[in-house]
Design a protein around this motif. Structure first.
Motif, short mmCIF file in Angstrom:
data_model
loop_
_atom_site.label_atom_id
_atom_site.label_comp_id
_atom_site.label_asym_id
_atom_site.label_seq_id
_atom_site.Cartn_x
_atom_site.Cartn_y
_atom_site.Cartn_z
N PHE A 1 0.83 -1.20 0.00
CA PHE A 1 0.00 0.00 0.00
C PHE A 1 0.87 1.25 0.00
CE2 PHE A 1 -3.28 -2.52 2.71
CZ PHE A 1 -3.63 -3.27 1.59
N ARG A 2 1.86 1.28 0.89
CA ARG A 2 2.70 2.47 1.02
C ARG A 2 3.53 2.72 -0.23
NH1 ARG A 2 2.76 0.32 6.24
NH2 ARG A 2 4.63 -0.93 5.82
N TYR B 1 1.24 3.99 -3.00
CA TYR B 1 0.89 5.37 -2.67
C TYR B 1 2.04 6.30 -3.04
CZ TYR B 1 0.05 9.50 0.24
OH TYR B 1 -0.10 10.79 0.70
N ASN C 1 2.35 6.86 -6.82
CA ASN C 1 1.32 7.76 -7.34
C ASN C 1 1.60 9.21 -6.97
OD1 ASN C 1 -1.26 6.37 -8.65
ND2 ASN C 1 -0.42 4.96 -7.14
#
Length: 285
Positions: free
Chosen positions: A101-102, A105, A108
């Motif tokens: 997830f990190r 993120y 992006n």
């Protein structure tokens, strides 16, 4: 060809021309960077011509420059999930979901920041001028870029009926053959280098149809045809084709164009957005 492309270039090195050796030396020194360069940028950086690069690729048994980039990506350090292992955002099978997830993120955020840095207000205003004055705006792209063209069409369709999306490349060519100088193409192509795109842009040029290009490469083949070039950030490896991070930058540009377009006639477009919102509301339970 068996084994690494770098090993094969080494084997063929002494049979290369002087310019071929010059190109090979640059590739050996900048293997990771070359994967992200357009053919025009590689030619400029290495000090050889684009024709030399094309001949070099064919002498290695490759069909062209894009094949070379893919071969270099495969020969470089790659994770067990198939992505290039050259950044802190690279994901491996050992990552926890929280780590995934990190990292996603972070990639992006990098894309959005890079795109923001590349946006030139005067160039965006020129694109908005073309969109505002056009009778029809054709939202085009191929492959993954076609999805971005559809996103643009869907977004602008909430404010205006002048935007048109056509997925099939044959139908794109047919429509542009009948287009005029009052029409505009909003073209999405991360690489700026596909045959279908060049065919359509050639037809557009003959009919004096203006072209707004959203791409990552300012010196790509498509940029030579375009009236306005808007650059999206994020370096996407050939092995990462279709990455969400690359699309995030393009979505950001779509949103900037959308609000700039609506600002030109706020009352009209606000009323249109209200009408389309009401129409969709009836579809909801």
């Amino acid at each position: 060809m068996n084994g690494s492309i770098l090993e094969y270039i080494t084997e063929q090195y002494h049979s290369l021309t002087r310019s071929g050796k010059k190109l090979a030396d640059y590739i050996f020194t900048n293997t990771a960077a070359v994967q992200y360069l357009s053919i025009s940028t590689l030619a400029e950086n290495s000090g050889v011509s684009e024709a030399t690069i094309t001949r070099f690729c064919r002498s290695l048994g490759l069909s062209g420059y894009n094949d070379l980039k893919l071969a270099l990506a495969k020969s470089d350090y790659v994770t067990d999930l198939g992505d290039p292992d050259d950044s802190p955002e690279t994901i491996t099978s050992e990552d926890t979901m929280g780590s995934v997830f990190r990292k996603l993120y972070a990639s992006n955020i990098i894309s959005l920041n890079d795109t923001l840095e590349l946006l030139d207000e005067s160039v965006v205003e020129k694109a908005i001028d073309l969109l505002t004055a056009a009778d029809r705006i054709f939202c085009f792209g191929q492959g993954g870029s076609m999805v971005m063209a559809m996103e643009a069409w869907a977004r602008f369709s909430t404010a205006s009926s002048r935007f048109v999306h056509i997925a099939d490349s044959h139908m794109q060519a047919m429509n542009i053959a009948l287009a005029s100088s009052k029409d505009v193409i909003l073209f999405f192509s991360y690489s700026g280098s596909t045959k279908d795109m060049e065919d359509i842009m050639s037809i557009a040029r003959k009919n004096s149809v203006s072209i707004i290009l959203i791409t990552h490469f300012p010196k790509s083949r498509a940029a030579e045809f375009a009236d306005v070039v808007l650059l999206c950030g994020y370096n996407e490896s050939p092995l990462q084709s279709g990455s969400i991070a690359a699309k995030a930058g393009q979505l950001f540009i779509i949103e900037c164009l959308f609000y700039g377009f609506c600002k030109r006639n706020p009352e009209v477009f606000a009323a249109a957005r209200s009408s389309t919102a009401e129409a969709i509301t009836r579809k909801l339970l």
